[in-house]
Write an enzyme that holds these catalytic residues in place. Structure first.
Site, PDB file in Angstrom:
ATOM      1  N   ASN A  22      15.921 -29.867 -40.659  1.00 36.00           N
ATOM      2  CA  ASN A  22      14.598 -29.233 -40.539  1.00 36.00           C
ATOM      3  C   ASN A  22      13.711 -29.818 -41.637  1.00 36.00           C
ATOM      4  O   ASN A  22      14.232 -30.413 -42.596  1.00 36.00           O
ATOM      5  CB  ASN A  22      14.712 -27.694 -40.614  1.00 36.00           C
ATOM      6  CG  ASN A  22      15.116 -27.196 -41.987  1.00 36.00           C
ATOM      7  OD1 ASN A  22      14.494 -27.544 -42.994  1.00 36.00           O
ATOM      8  ND2 ASN A  22      16.159 -26.388 -42.056  1.00 36.00           N
ATOM      9  N   ASP A  65      25.628 -24.483 -44.801  1.00 35.43           N
ATOM     10  CA  ASP A  65      24.637 -23.554 -44.231  1.00 35.43           C
ATOM     11  C   ASP A  65      25.260 -22.231 -43.758  1.00 35.43           C
ATOM     12  O   ASP A  65      24.555 -21.384 -43.199  1.00 35.43           O
ATOM     13  CB  ASP A  65      23.905 -24.212 -43.053  1.00 35.43           C
ATOM     14  CG  ASP A  65      22.727 -25.083 -43.508  1.00 35.43           C
ATOM     15  OD1 ASP A  65      22.202 -24.857 -44.611  1.00 35.43           O
ATOM     16  OD2 ASP A  65      22.326 -25.980 -42.737  1.00 35.43           O
ATOM     17  N   ARG A  90      26.074 -28.028 -37.876  1.00 37.41           N
ATOM     18  CA  ARG A  90      26.346 -26.596 -38.041  1.00 37.41           C
ATOM     19  C   ARG A  90      27.373 -26.066 -37.037  1.00 37.41           C
ATOM     20  O   ARG A  90      27.767 -24.897 -37.123  1.00 37.41           O
ATOM     21  CB  ARG A  90      25.047 -25.776 -37.956  1.00 37.41           C
ATOM     22  CG  ARG A  90      24.098 -26.057 -39.126  1.00 37.41           C
ATOM     23  CD  ARG A  90      23.068 -24.952 -39.321  1.00 37.41           C
ATOM     24  NE  ARG A  90      23.672 -23.698 -39.754  1.00 37.41           N
ATOM     25  CZ  ARG A  90      23.002 -22.563 -39.929  1.00 37.41           C
ATOM     26  NH1 ARG A  90      21.692 -22.533 -39.714  1.00 37.41           N
ATOM     27  NH2 ARG A  90      23.612 -21.459 -40.312  1.00 37.41           N
ATOM     28  N   ARG A 139      15.309 -24.944 -31.750  1.00 39.22           N
ATOM     29  CA  ARG A 139      16.772 -24.807 -31.829  1.00 39.22           C
ATOM     30  C   ARG A 139      17.335 -24.168 -30.553  1.00 39.22           C
ATOM     31  O   ARG A 139      18.082 -24.786 -29.819  1.00 39.22           O
ATOM     32  CB  ARG A 139      17.148 -23.969 -33.048  1.00 39.22           C
ATOM     33  CG  ARG A 139      16.730 -24.598 -34.372  1.00 39.22           C
ATOM     34  CD  ARG A 139      17.504 -25.873 -34.627  1.00 39.22           C
ATOM     35  NE  ARG A 139      17.205 -26.437 -35.918  1.00 39.22           N
ATOM     36  CZ  ARG A 139      17.777 -26.077 -37.060  1.00 39.22           C
ATOM     37  NH1 ARG A 139      18.696 -25.146 -37.071  1.00 39.22           N
ATOM     38  NH2 ARG A 139      17.448 -26.669 -38.196  1.00 39.22           N
ATOM     39  N   HIS A 168      12.802 -21.623 -36.534  1.00 37.43           N
ATOM     40  CA  HIS A 168      13.500 -20.418 -36.048  1.00 37.43           C
ATOM     41  C   HIS A 168      12.468 -19.288 -35.968  1.00 37.43           C
ATOM     42  O   HIS A 168      11.591 -19.193 -36.836  1.00 37.43           O
ATOM     43  CB  HIS A 168      14.591 -19.963 -37.031  1.00 37.43           C
ATOM     44  CG  HIS A 168      15.907 -20.676 -36.906  1.00 37.43           C
ATOM     45  ND1 HIS A 168      16.672 -21.014 -38.005  1.00 37.43           N
ATOM     46  CD2 HIS A 168      16.606 -21.075 -35.809  1.00 37.43           C
ATOM     47  CE1 HIS A 168      17.783 -21.597 -37.589  1.00 37.43           C
ATOM     48  NE2 HIS A 168      17.769 -21.651 -36.271  1.00 37.43           N
ATOM     49  N   ASP A 170      12.688 -16.289 -36.891  1.00 41.68           N
ATOM     50  CA  ASP A 170      12.622 -15.429 -38.084  1.00 41.68           C
ATOM     51  C   ASP A 170      11.921 -16.078 -39.279  1.00 41.68           C
ATOM     52  O   ASP A 170      11.816 -15.483 -40.343  1.00 41.68           O
ATOM     53  CB  ASP A 170      14.022 -14.906 -38.475  1.00 41.68           C
ATOM     54  CG  ASP A 170      14.954 -15.983 -39.018  1.00 41.68           C
ATOM     55  OD1 ASP A 170      14.554 -17.158 -39.087  1.00 41.68           O
ATOM     56  OD2 ASP A 170      16.107 -15.640 -39.368  1.00 41.68           O
ATOM     57  N   ALA A 258      16.663 -25.470 -48.113  1.00 39.89           N
ATOM     58  CA  ALA A 258      17.417 -25.688 -46.868  1.00 39.89           C
ATOM     59  C   ALA A 258      16.664 -25.106 -45.674  1.00 39.89           C
ATOM     60  O   ALA A 258      17.123 -25.188 -44.533  1.00 39.89           O
ATOM     61  CB  ALA A 258      18.788 -25.048 -46.959  1.00 39.89           C
ATOM     62  N   CYS A 264      17.168 -14.968 -43.376  1.00 41.56           N
ATOM     63  CA  CYS A 264      18.184 -15.943 -42.944  1.00 41.56           C
ATOM     64  C   CYS A 264      19.530 -15.692 -43.607  1.00 41.56           C
ATOM     65  O   CYS A 264      20.569 -16.042 -43.049  1.00 41.56           O
ATOM     66  CB  CYS A 264      17.786 -17.362 -43.320  1.00 41.56           C
ATOM     67  SG  CYS A 264      16.228 -17.918 -42.691  1.00 41.56           S
TER      68      CYS A 264
END
Ligand code: ARG
Length: 287
Positions: A22, A65, A90, A139, A168, A170, A258, A264
């Site tokens: 990202n 992550d 991930r 994503r 994302h 959020d 990150a 998150c």
């Protein structure tokens, strides 16, 4: 503690910026301080422990992550939909999250490998109405949304994200108690903005400027009338106070390298099924 909320977190023992998936990670590979990350994470955990039970997931070497437990999956009642990460970097997290849910007796749902879904990072329950806000565009694939509606028996409102800094849901959108919504409109396409406007009256919309959103103000943990976040401007604080919320700020800069912050780093793991709590005169979720 003033609620029965359970929150899952994962200590940053193995946290680092090892790859770039990202825009926030760009230029930050191996630039985070382990010591400061540990301090900031502990400060967040200590704050949240004042309001909720914090459960811990074991950190795993090679999965930097994993600290971002919002991406473990999405929980509603006894059901958990496990994430299917878009990026191979991930995907190694998936079995760890799956094991955690299985050991706690959740009915685990798994999407086909080719349908990306990044959990509560991209799927947020409204805090007073019976629907799920679901992001897509970077994503999560929109094809994941019907699976969520079907498995969780909930109405899904799809919102397309258009700014890759807000990859994302959020990172730019946060449903709050009492039907409020804090969000950054420029992160969404016109259809998404219309869907939001149709469902949330103007008086309940807390508009977040990009200058606040890029400091992860929307990436907040809301418990009752408290909102925990990295940082808020005086203007945003005024709006939140006006709506009756207390703002608790805690520095999460090491995690912003990150692309993540307060929300998150957490996952609510005891979300009551929609039908049980909402509806006419029903008590509010997590009041
Ligand atoms: N580096 C992580 C990623 O890009 C950050 C995840 C942040 N999580 C979130 N729920 N927004 O996947």
């Amino acid at each position: 503690m003033n609620s029965d909320m359970h929150i899952l977190m994962c200590a940053p023992d193995c946290y680092d910026v090892n790859y770039v998936i990202n825009p926030w990670m760009e230029g930050n590979v191996h630039k985070s301080s382990k010591a400061r990350a540990a301090e900031q994470w502990s400060a967040l955990r200590d704050i949240l422990q004042g309001y909720a039970h914090v459960d811990l997931l074991h950190p795993e070497p090679g999965l930097p992550d994993l600290v971002f437990t919002a991406n473990a999956g999405l929980v509603l009642g006894n059901d958990a939909v496990i994430s299917r990460f878009l990026h191979p970097e991930r995907q190694g997290e998936e079995p760890h999250f799956k094991k955690w849910f299985q050991h706690r007796g959740f009915a685990v749902h798994e999407l086909p490998r080719n349908v990306p879904f990044e959990g509560a990072g991209d799927a947020l329950l409204d805090r007073s109405e019976p629907w799920l806000w679901a992001g897509h565009g970077f994503r999560t694939h929109v094809n994941a949304h019907p699976y969520l509606a079907n498995w969780l028996d909930v109405e899904v409102v799809s919102l397309r994200l258009i700014d890759n800094r807000f990859y994302h849901l959020d990172t730019c959108f946060c449903p709050l108690s009492d039907g409020y919504l804090m969000y950054c409109p420029t992160a969404f396409d016109a259809t998404a903005n219309r869907r939001i406007a149709t469902r949330i009256p103007m008086s309940k919309r807390i508009i977040v400027e990009e200058s606040d959103a890029t400091r992860f103000a929307c990436n907040a943990v809301n418990i009752g009338k408290t909102v925990v976040m990295n940082k808020a401007s005086a203007n945003l604080k005024r709006q939140l106070h006006g709506a009756g919320f207390d703002v608790v700020e805690t520095d999460l800069e090491e995690f912003m390298k990150a692309g993540g912050a307060a929300k998150c780093l957490t996952l609510r793991t005891n979300e009551p099924p929609v039908g049980q709590l909402v509806g006419a005169g029903a008590p509010e979720r997590w009041a």
